[in-house]
Motif scaffolding. Structure first.
Motif, short mmCIF file in Angstrom:
data_model
loop_
_atom_site.label_atom_id
_atom_site.label_comp_id
_atom_site.label_asym_id
_atom_site.label_seq_id
_atom_site.Cartn_x
_atom_site.Cartn_y
_atom_site.Cartn_z
N ALA A 148 -45.84 -4.35 48.74
CA ALA A 148 -45.13 -4.14 50.03
C ALA A 148 -44.65 -2.81 50.11
O ALA A 148 -45.16 -2.02 50.74
CB ALA A 148 -44.11 -5.11 50.45
N ASN A 149 -43.93 -2.29 48.99
CA ASN A 149 -43.25 -1.09 49.15
C ASN A 149 -44.28 0.37 48.87
O ASN A 149 -43.91 1.26 48.68
CB ASN A 149 -42.08 -0.76 48.48
N THR A 150 -45.52 -0.04 48.41
CA THR A 150 -46.40 0.94 48.20
C THR A 150 -47.24 1.18 49.21
O THR A 150 -47.08 0.58 50.43
CB THR A 150 -47.29 0.64 47.08
N ASP A 151 -48.14 2.37 49.32
CA ASP A 151 -48.91 2.61 50.64
C ASP A 151 -50.34 1.93 50.14
O ASP A 151 -51.41 2.46 50.59
CB ASP A 151 -49.07 4.01 50.96
N ALA A 152 -50.62 1.14 49.20
CA ALA A 152 -51.84 0.77 48.79
C ALA A 152 -52.41 0.09 49.82
O ALA A 152 -51.97 -0.87 50.74
CB ALA A 152 -51.69 -0.18 47.66
N ASN A 162 -41.77 -6.04 54.51
CA ASN A 162 -40.85 -5.94 53.23
C ASN A 162 -41.21 -4.62 52.66
O ASN A 162 -40.98 -3.98 51.57
CB ASN A 162 -41.27 -6.67 52.17
N SER A 163 -41.64 -3.48 53.69
CA SER A 163 -41.93 -2.05 53.03
C SER A 163 -41.12 -1.18 53.83
O SER A 163 -40.26 -1.52 54.56
CB SER A 163 -43.34 -1.76 53.74
N SER A 164 -41.10 0.18 53.40
CA SER A 164 -40.28 1.10 53.95
C SER A 164 -40.85 1.44 55.25
O SER A 164 -39.84 2.34 55.90
CB SER A 164 -40.41 2.43 53.04
N GLY A 180 -46.25 3.61 60.91
CA GLY A 180 -46.01 2.06 60.49
C GLY A 180 -47.38 1.53 59.87
O GLY A 180 -47.97 2.23 58.92
N THR A 181 -47.70 0.56 60.36
CA THR A 181 -48.79 -0.36 59.76
C THR A 181 -49.87 -0.75 60.58
O THR A 181 -49.51 -1.27 61.71
CB THR A 181 -48.24 -1.52 59.03
N ILE A 182 -51.28 -0.61 60.26
CA ILE A 182 -52.30 -1.16 61.19
C ILE A 182 -53.00 -2.19 60.56
O ILE A 182 -53.32 -2.28 59.25
CB ILE A 182 -52.95 -0.03 61.72
N PHE A 183 -53.19 -3.14 61.31
CA PHE A 183 -53.62 -4.45 60.67
C PHE A 183 -54.99 -4.68 61.14
O PHE A 183 -55.12 -5.08 62.30
CB PHE A 183 -52.83 -5.86 60.86
N LEU A 184 -55.95 -4.57 60.38
CA LEU A 184 -57.42 -4.51 60.93
C LEU A 184 -58.28 -5.94 60.81
O LEU A 184 -58.50 -6.05 59.65
CB LEU A 184 -58.34 -3.51 60.39
#
Length: 292
Positions: free
Chosen positions: A145-149, A171-173, A221-225
């Motif tokens: 979660a806390n990586t950018d993988a 659970n990420s930054s 943020g995060t993009i969920f494809l």
């Protein structure tokens, strides 16, 4: 740059020197150019990668390559490379890749933790279940979660792939930044660029006002494809570009924009079979599934 970021880099000009040095001092990670001699075929780098993985199979190797030789970088991923970064690279993206590689390689597994112990460390409030298999998935979420993988979530329809993506984000930054969901199966090929990257007023016939694309909405943020397996080959090329160099072009603009997003993808299809059948690009597959 690496020194200023707290690393202790050692620069070596050929593999012979490298193998001599690493036999005495195991590194945390290796950054390997695919070309370092007179040849530009990339074969030198792949050969060095083979030799290095024999000596230190667990140490992550990050390949440096040009866009034109991404097919070679994919070969490197098959041989065990952690990831590949293209020239000219973006410093922050390269640093993120290095940090992710080291964190994922050094963090000890937490298998065996009960659901209550996991809930003390992480926010899994949206997920119900405490079987060993569910717990193992939650442990993986906690680790990555806390990586950018980039993460690829596989599963049949209705199994909760979006819940997993939300838990990774939560659970990420990046949890206080946007979480943007895109159903790629519902976007036609003709509207893909406008939907994903946005457009300026007047960019095409029905562009009556400016539109922010999904990558613009998700910036920071995060993009969920979701349903990435439904994407046609033409759109796959356009998506690969933005995932590869973190830039995209708004329709009607001449200057590319940079995006800072964590990418999570999901599909209910057999994506390996699609790669085998050439209906899904192999280079895109390796770009999206650093963690599966």
């Amino acid at each position: 740059m690496l020194r200023q970021s707290g690393f202790s880099p050692i620069c070596i000009s050929n593999p012979q020197e490298a193998f001599k040095l690493i036999s005495q001092n195991k590194p945390d990670a290796v950054i390997l150019d695919l070309n370092f001699g007179n040849s530009t075929s990339g074969m030198e780098g792949l050969k060095a990668l083979d030799e290095f993985k024999k000596i230190f199979p667990s140490v992550p190797v990050i390949l440096i390559t040009a866009w034109a030789s991404i097919s070679l970088a994919v070969e490197g991923m098959k041989k065990g490379a952690f990831d590949f970064v293209s020239k000219p690279w973006d410093n922050s993206a390269l640093l993120n890749t290095i940090k992710t590689a080291i964190e994922l390689n050094s963090e000890p597994p937490e298998n065996g933790l009960s659901r209550s112990m996991l809930d003390e460390k992480f926010d899994f409030s949206g997920i119900v279940g405490e079987s060993p298999l569910i717990n193992n998935i939650l442990v993986t979420i906690g680790r990555v979660a806390n990586t950018d993988a980039s993460v690829l979530i596989l599963g049949e329809s209705g199994t909760g792939k979006e819940l997993i993506a939300e838990a990774i984000h939560q659970n990420s930054s990046r949890k206080d930044s946007p979480f943007v969901t895109v159903n790629l199966g519902g976007i036609s090929s003709s509207l893909f660029e406008s939907e994903m990257f946005g457009h300026k007023k007047g960019a095409f016939t029905d562009a009556y006002s400016d539109r922010i694309g999904r990558f613009g909405m998700a910036n920071g943020g995060t993009i969920f494809l979701d349903e990435i397996g439904d994407l046609n080959l033409n759109s796959q090329v356009k998506l690969l570009r933005v995932l590869h160099d973190r830039t995209y072009q708004v329709l009607g603009e001449s200057t590319p924009r940079r995006t800072d997003v964590r990418v999570i993808c999901a599909t209910n299809r057999d994506i390996k079979e699609m790669v085998h059948n050439s209906t899904f690009r192999e280079d895109l597959y390796y770009r999206i599934n650093l963690i599966t």
